[in-house]
Motif scaffolding. Structure first.
Motif, short mmCIF file in Angstrom:
data_model
loop_
_atom_site.label_atom_id
_atom_site.label_comp_id
_atom_site.label_asym_id
_atom_site.label_seq_id
_atom_site.Cartn_x
_atom_site.Cartn_y
_atom_site.Cartn_z
N PRO A 100 21.27 79.15 13.90
CA PRO A 100 22.60 78.30 13.74
C PRO A 100 22.57 76.86 13.66
CG PRO A 100 21.52 79.28 16.01
CD PRO A 100 20.96 79.43 14.97
N ARG A 101 21.73 76.65 12.90
CA ARG A 101 21.34 74.88 12.82
C ARG A 101 20.95 74.99 11.04
NH1 ARG A 101 17.13 73.20 17.23
NH2 ARG A 101 18.62 73.51 18.79
N PHE A 102 20.72 75.94 10.91
CA PHE A 102 20.39 76.02 8.95
C PHE A 102 21.03 77.35 8.32
CE2 PHE A 102 18.22 78.79 5.98
CZ PHE A 102 17.62 77.03 4.73
N GLY A 103 21.81 76.91 7.88
CA GLY A 103 22.90 78.55 7.02
C GLY A 103 23.62 79.13 7.83
N ALA B 254 25.63 78.83 10.45
CA ALA B 254 26.81 78.63 10.86
C ALA B 254 27.67 78.79 10.18
CB ALA B 254 26.29 77.12 11.06
N PRO C 27 27.53 71.64 19.47
CA PRO C 27 27.81 70.81 18.33
C PRO C 27 28.49 71.59 17.11
CG PRO C 27 25.58 70.84 18.40
CD PRO C 27 26.28 71.86 20.06
N VAL C 28 29.56 71.02 16.79
CA VAL C 28 30.76 71.65 16.43
C VAL C 28 30.05 72.30 14.97
CG1 VAL C 28 32.58 71.21 14.48
CG2 VAL C 28 32.53 70.02 16.93
N GLY D 240 29.42 73.29 11.30
CA GLY D 240 29.68 73.51 9.87
C GLY D 240 30.26 71.80 9.67
N ILE D 241 29.93 70.83 9.94
CA ILE D 241 29.28 69.40 10.70
C ILE D 241 27.79 69.29 11.11
CG2 ILE D 241 30.67 67.47 12.13
CD1 ILE D 241 32.31 68.38 10.28
N GLY D 242 27.73 68.20 10.23
CA GLY D 242 25.99 67.70 10.36
C GLY D 242 25.41 68.01 9.37
N ARG E 115 20.92 66.88 7.76
CA ARG E 115 19.90 66.48 8.58
C ARG E 115 19.77 65.32 7.52
NH1 ARG E 115 15.04 66.68 10.94
NH2 ARG E 115 15.92 67.18 12.65
N LEU F 118 27.10 63.34 10.21
CA LEU F 118 27.90 64.51 11.03
C LEU F 118 29.90 64.26 9.95
CD1 LEU F 118 28.58 63.23 14.64
CD2 LEU F 118 26.79 64.86 13.36
N ASN G 138 29.50 69.82 6.13
CA ASN G 138 28.07 70.16 5.19
C ASN G 138 28.79 71.79 4.63
OD1 ASN G 138 27.91 72.88 7.42
ND2 ASN G 138 26.93 71.56 8.98
N ASP H 54 28.28 74.61 5.04
CA ASP H 54 28.54 75.96 5.96
C ASP H 54 29.67 75.47 6.54
OD1 ASP H 54 25.54 76.43 5.52
OD2 ASP H 54 25.57 77.02 8.23
#
Ligand code: ACO
Ligand code: LMR
Length: 260
Positions: free
Chosen positions: A102-105, A107, A138-139, A141-143, A145, A190, A193, A195
């Motif tokens: 869910p956080r990396f790739g 999403a 968290p949405v 596809g958005i955001g 690092r 934000l 991204n 994804d």
């Protein structure tokens, strides 16, 4: 006598019983000889659909842009760590793939799901963001690092520019870009991204939601294999984290009390 057996599995995508595999009925060699390419095979095996030249070009570009993003991201780092521990190719790549979530790739599927939900329900951006905050978090596809308005992601700009140059309707991508306007104004990083961008584009060209993470997984596997071979070629040593990279917050060494 013929024996009737209930089939154990049912497949609807491919058949290898002839002299070559058929993908959704089409012989692999005939696809090759008629000029079809890897994205068409993806279309046949993931969506049972012979995609157009234009759709194939979009998928090819998505794959090229997301094949790798250096050694520092969760997936590549895990594969490199495994390679340096002497682990074989398939397991090292699997270690990297396991990081896709869910956080990396990973999403992409959820980004596609929620952007599509918003478009189907004709939601306004503010309404969508309120819905996500209340029900999801968290949405997807958005955001990012490290990427932000000040340090834009060229991959995203490239893909958006290309897709917008085509004569196709892109309701999900348009919505995702509207979402970005609002979120990036709140906080610089934000942005829409990779994804989120690939998700919106893939929904717009009709790929099923459940297949969407597959596009990142497939593409990034190219990079993960590269990282494993790269470490192997260099005969890299075992990695051990340096103490100074760790904040040791455990209690100080102390005497163990007598056992009661
Ligand atoms: N939607 C809403 N708010 C967000 C989002 C988001 N997608 N991402 C971060 N925020 C907010 C956080 O709630 C936090 O707010 P606060 O300061 O008020 O507490 C603030 O932004 C900072 O959040 P962090 O989690 O510290 O940001 P980080 O830089 O660690 O996160 C990440 C980056 C993990 C990508 C995050 O933005 C996220 O979860 N995005 C959604 C998942 C996603 O799309 N991942 C794919 C990234 S691209 C790729 O991997 C190829
Ligand atoms: C990636 O493609 O791996 C990323 O966008 C994630 C990152 O942190 O760079």
């Amino acid at each position: 006598d013929e024996v009737m057996v209930a089939p154990l599995i049912r497949t609807t995508i491919s058949d290898d019983r002839g002299d070559e595999p058929c993908y959704d009925g089409y012989p692999a060699s005939e696809l090759i000889n008629k000029g079809y390419e890897i994205p068409h095979v993806v279309g046949l095996l993931w969506d049972k659909r012979l995609i157009s030249k234009q759709e194939a070009e979009i998928i090819k570009r998505i794959m090229m842009l997301s094949a790798d993003h250096g050694p520092c991201v969760s997936g590549a780092y895990a594969t490199i760590l495994a390679a340096c521990a002497g682990i074989g190719l398939s397991q090292s790549v699997a270690a990297g793939l396991i990081m896709i979530g869910p956080r990396f790739g990973g999403a992409v599927t959820d980004a596609g799901r929620y952007f599509k939900y918003a478009v189907d329900n004709k939601m306004a951006v503010d309404e969508f963001l309120a819905h996500m905050k209340k029900n999801v978090g968290p949405v997807p596809g958005i955001g990012h690092r490290v990427k932000s308005l000040r340090n834009p992601d060229k991959r995203v700009k490239e893909l958006v520019g290309y897709v917008k140059s085509l004569n196709i309707k892109t309701p999900c991508l348009d919505f995702a870009l509207e979402v970005e306007k609002v979120t990036a104004a709140k906080k610089d990083n934000l942005i829409l991204n990779v994804d989120g961008t690939m998700a919106a584009v893939l929904v717009d060209i009709g790929f099923p939601i459940d297949s969407l993470n597959g596009f990142f997984i497939l593409s990034r596997t190219i990079g993960l294999i590269g990282h494993w071979v790269d470490q192997k070629r260099q005969d890299s040593r075992l990695i051990r984290l340096f103490d100074y990279l760790v904040n040791y917050a455990a209690p100080k060494r102390r005497e163990v009390p007598p056992l009661k």
